[in-house]
Design a protein around this motif. Structure first.
Motif, PDB file in Angstrom:
ATOM      1  N   LEU A  45       0.923  -1.167   0.007  1.00 41.49           N
ATOM      2  CA  LEU A  45      -0.033  -0.084   0.058  1.00 41.49           C
ATOM      3  C   LEU A  45       0.634   1.112   0.181  1.00 41.49           C
ATOM      4  O   LEU A  45       1.548   1.607   0.960  1.00 41.49           O
ATOM      5  N   HIS A  46       0.650   2.064  -1.202  1.00 43.72           N
ATOM      6  CA  HIS A  46       1.594   3.355  -1.089  1.00 43.72           C
ATOM      7  C   HIS A  46       0.297   4.402  -0.798  1.00 43.72           C
ATOM      8  O   HIS A  46      -0.442   4.828  -1.719  1.00 43.72           O
ATOM      9  N   TRP A  47       0.470   4.841   0.591  1.00 42.71           N
ATOM     10  CA  TRP A  47      -0.528   5.837   0.837  1.00 42.71           C
ATOM     11  C   TRP A  47       0.271   6.803   1.828  1.00 42.71           C
ATOM     12  O   TRP A  47       0.926   6.583   2.569  1.00 42.71           O
ATOM     13  N   GLY A  56       0.962  10.543  -7.958  1.00 40.30           N
ATOM     14  CA  GLY A  56       2.177   9.390  -7.409  1.00 40.30           C
ATOM     15  C   GLY A  56       2.859   9.894  -6.383  1.00 40.30           C
ATOM     16  O   GLY A  56       2.947  11.183  -6.058  1.00 40.30           O
ATOM     17  N   GLU A  57       3.782   8.883  -5.502  1.00 45.31           N
ATOM     18  CA  GLU A  57       4.468   9.314  -4.475  1.00 45.31           C
ATOM     19  C   GLU A  57       5.777  10.168  -4.840  1.00 45.31           C
ATOM     20  O   GLU A  57       6.199  10.583  -3.566  1.00 45.31           O
ATOM     21  N   TRP A  58       6.427  10.306  -5.853  1.00 47.93           N
ATOM     22  CA  TRP A  58       7.388  11.162  -6.131  1.00 47.93           C
ATOM     23  C   TRP A  58       6.916  12.592  -6.489  1.00 47.93           C
ATOM     24  O   TRP A  58       7.685  13.242  -7.076  1.00 47.93           O
ATOM     25  N   ARG A 104       6.213   5.737   5.903  1.00 45.66           N
ATOM     26  CA  ARG A 104       7.001   7.021   5.710  1.00 45.66           C
ATOM     27  C   ARG A 104       7.741   6.853   4.462  1.00 45.66           C
ATOM     28  O   ARG A 104       8.449   6.355   4.181  1.00 45.66           O
ATOM     29  N   HIS A 105       7.202   7.621   3.214  1.00 40.06           N
ATOM     30  CA  HIS A 105       7.901   7.662   2.082  1.00 40.06           C
ATOM     31  C   HIS A 105       9.088   8.677   1.835  1.00 40.06           C
ATOM     32  O   HIS A 105       9.139   9.146   2.845  1.00 40.06           O
ATOM     33  N   HIS A 106       9.432   8.757   0.424  1.00 40.13           N
ATOM     34  CA  HIS A 106      10.645   9.613   0.473  1.00 40.13           C
ATOM     35  C   HIS A 106      10.274  11.181   0.911  1.00 40.13           C
ATOM     36  O   HIS A 106      11.349  11.881   1.273  1.00 40.13           O
ATOM     37  N   ASP A 107       8.978  11.459   0.668  1.00 42.56           N
ATOM     38  CA  ASP A 107       8.444  12.924   1.255  1.00 42.56           C
ATOM     39  C   ASP A 107       8.623  13.434   2.737  1.00 42.56           C
ATOM     40  O   ASP A 107       8.579  14.393   3.314  1.00 42.56           O
TER      41      ASP A 107
HETATM   42  C1  JFZ Z   1      11.306   2.692  -5.053  1.00 43.68           C
HETATM   43  C2  JFZ Z   1      10.508   4.040  -4.839  1.00 43.68           C
HETATM   44  O1  JFZ Z   1      11.368   5.027  -5.209  1.00 43.68           O
HETATM   45  C3  JFZ Z   1       9.090   3.789  -5.181  1.00 43.68           C
HETATM   46  O2  JFZ Z   1       8.607   5.296  -4.829  1.00 43.68           O
HETATM   47  C4  JFZ Z   1       8.354   3.009  -4.662  1.00 43.68           C
HETATM   48  O3  JFZ Z   1       8.268   3.075  -3.491  1.00 43.68           O
HETATM   49  C5  JFZ Z   1       9.102   1.570  -4.986  1.00 43.68           C
HETATM   50  C6  JFZ Z   1       8.506   0.473  -4.464  1.00 43.68           C
HETATM   51  O4  JFZ Z   1      10.478   1.816  -4.704  1.00 43.68           O
HETATM   52  O5  JFZ Z   1      11.541   2.480  -6.391  1.00 43.68           O
HETATM   53  C7  JFZ Z   1      12.466   2.862  -7.045  1.00 43.68           C
HETATM   54  C8  JFZ Z   1      13.716   2.582  -6.548  1.00 43.68           C
HETATM   55  C9  JFZ Z   1      15.023   2.967  -7.218  1.00 43.68           C
HETATM   56  C10 JFZ Z   1      15.138   3.622  -8.073  1.00 43.68           C
HETATM   57  C11 JFZ Z   1      13.636   4.006  -8.696  1.00 43.68           C
HETATM   58  C12 JFZ Z   1      12.466   3.545  -8.165  1.00 43.68           C
HETATM   59  N1  JFZ Z   1      15.963   4.022  -9.094  1.00 43.68           N
HETATM   60  O6  JFZ Z   1      17.354   3.513  -8.366  1.00 43.68           O
HETATM   61  O7  JFZ Z   1      16.137   4.920  -9.778  1.00 43.68           O
END
Ligand code: JFZ
Length: 433
Positions: A45-47, A56-58, A104-107
């Protein structure tokens, strides 16, 4: 002087490799690994507050928004339709044995009531409910394991050493020497998560933000892993670093690819002997995106799950919940259809290991004890030759237990069918010796 440096370096390397050898998983951990490997299907779950932008999460990175602007989303995050009980029931009915939620995601926004920041769902949103707590409780109640995704990257804190991603995030100065503080912050949060919510596994992500070769950087993962295992030895640790597992990790993650395959470009690494997990999306992205409407079919997803099992791995299938707290209707349809299929055929998937024959054009195989399951997805003929080193005693269709004719040769058997096998997955069970 040179000698001293060499000596110190040697010592560092020796300590590091000693630490590597030192991780001995507890008995409970090994049991948890086995249970995990048997469970085959989990829901990812990405929330987060990024869901409100529906991009999206980015989104913080992609939009190049200032941090101050992005943060306003927290004050508008009010997922009034969120119902932990209904979510977990839908996952359970789909045949999933665990969930993995982005805590907790990248944000950098925390989806639980953390004591270590106010940038969290209870302190910064009008919703004020701890969704990690609610989901943890429901999972326990309904018998699902509870895993948490935790990002090592943080685009919001200025003590996070700036890496490859998030460079566009403005109004934020990365301070020199912030790492020690940030590392402590993460460890505090992790200890908090494990203690408060009795987490069954932690799913890390972000190490790729600082490449070891390009920007030598020490994430101090072994100490972090040791800290986690000291609090809860059976808490499984996985890391989406796209490399072969590091010491202290309990399972190996593959992103968008089956172990040993590399179609998406994240998976050239060797396949380890640890339990394996492939994470995959139903549509394109992970976090909710309003125009991400092209979904993989239920048939495709069922075959993907079976193929994952054929590699001896689990499938962590993603859903991006909406900002209002609902799961997208398209994902609910797929969960329902996967559940219906698993109720009939789950025995050929759960608690199996990779089959004797590697994936073929026609399908895959899974094994459980002396039972070898031949999963036929697409066969153009009425015959199928299987190269096997074991003897086949009996062959029958899994569906109605009707005998399937087979001819034994010196390198296996040839199955003979009256009509060309069809359907999502035509399963033949072989009893072998
Ligand atoms: C990662 C996360 O960045 C993405 O948002 C999601 O959670 C996924 C399951 O995991 O995905 C990536 C990981 C590495 C790169 C890009 C996306 N990379 O190395 O460019």
């Amino acid at each position: 002087m040179k000698k001293l440096i060499t000596l110190t370096l040697l010592l560092v390397v020796a300590t590091a490799s000693l630490a590597q050898q030192q991780y001995t998983p507890s008995e409970g951990n090994l049991k948890a690994r086995q249970e995990f490997a048997d469970s085959k299907l989990g829901i990812f779950l990405h929330w987060g507050i990024y869901s409100t932008f529906a991009q999206g999460e980015w989104y913080l990175h992609k939009s190049k928004l200032s941090h101050a602007e992005y943060k306003k989303a927290a004050d508008g995050f009010y997922p009034h339709r969120f119902d932990a009980k209904a979510w977990v029931k839908a996952f359970k009915d789909a045949g999933a044995k665990y969930i993995c939620l982005t805590s907790r995601h990248h944000d950098g926004f925390s989806m639980w009531n953390t004591a270590y920041s106010d940038y969290d769902i209870v302190d910064a949103t009008p919703f004020k409910r701890d969704v990690v707590k609610e989901l943890a409780k429901e999972c326990k109640h309904q018998g699902l394991k509870f895993h948490l995704y935790y990002s090592h990257i943080d685009w919001s804190r200025d003590d996070y050493p700036v890496g490859k991603a998030g460079r566009y995030v403005t109004e934020k100065e990365h301070i020199e020497g912030g790492w020690a503080n940030y590392y402590k912050f993460m460890n505090n949060q992790l200890a908090e998560l494990i203690t408060k919510y009795d987490v069954d596994a932690l799913w890390f992500d972000g190490v790729w933000d600082h490449r070891e070769d390009a920007t030598p950087f020490n994430w101090q993962l072994e100490e972090q892993y040791a800290m986690i295992h000291s609090i809860k030895p059976e808490c499984l640790i996985g890391n989406n670093h796209h490399l072969t597992p590091f010491a202290g990790e309990d399972f190996q993650i593959f992103e968008r690819d089956l172990p040993g395959e590399n179609k998406a470009g994240y998976s050239g690494q060797d396949v380890s002997r640890l339990p394996l997990e492939t994470c995959q999306t139903m549509n394109k992205g992970w976090g909710y995106e309003v125009d991400d409407i092209v979904y993989k079919s239920s048939e495709y997803l069922i075959r993907y799950l079976v193929s994952t099992s054929g590699k001896g791995a689990n499938l962590l299938l993603n859903i991006g919940p909406q900002p209002n707290g609902e799961l997208p209707a398209e994902s609910l349809v797929r969960l329902k259809e996967m559940g219906e299929w698993l109720r009939k055929y789950g025995d050929t998937v759960y608690a199996t290991t990779a089959g004797d024959i590697k994936a073929q054009e026609w399908g895959v195989t899974t094994r459980k004890g002396n039972r070898l399951f031949v999963h036929i997805f697409d066969l153009k003929a009425k015959e199928l030759h299987l190269s096997l080193s074991c003897k086949v005693e009996r062959a029958f269709t899994f569906d109605d237990k009707k005998a399937v004719e087979f001819v034994a040769g010196n390198d296996g058997v040839t199955l003979k069918f009256d009509t060309v096998p069809s359907g999502t997955d035509y399963i033949v069970e072989l009893i072998t010796k």
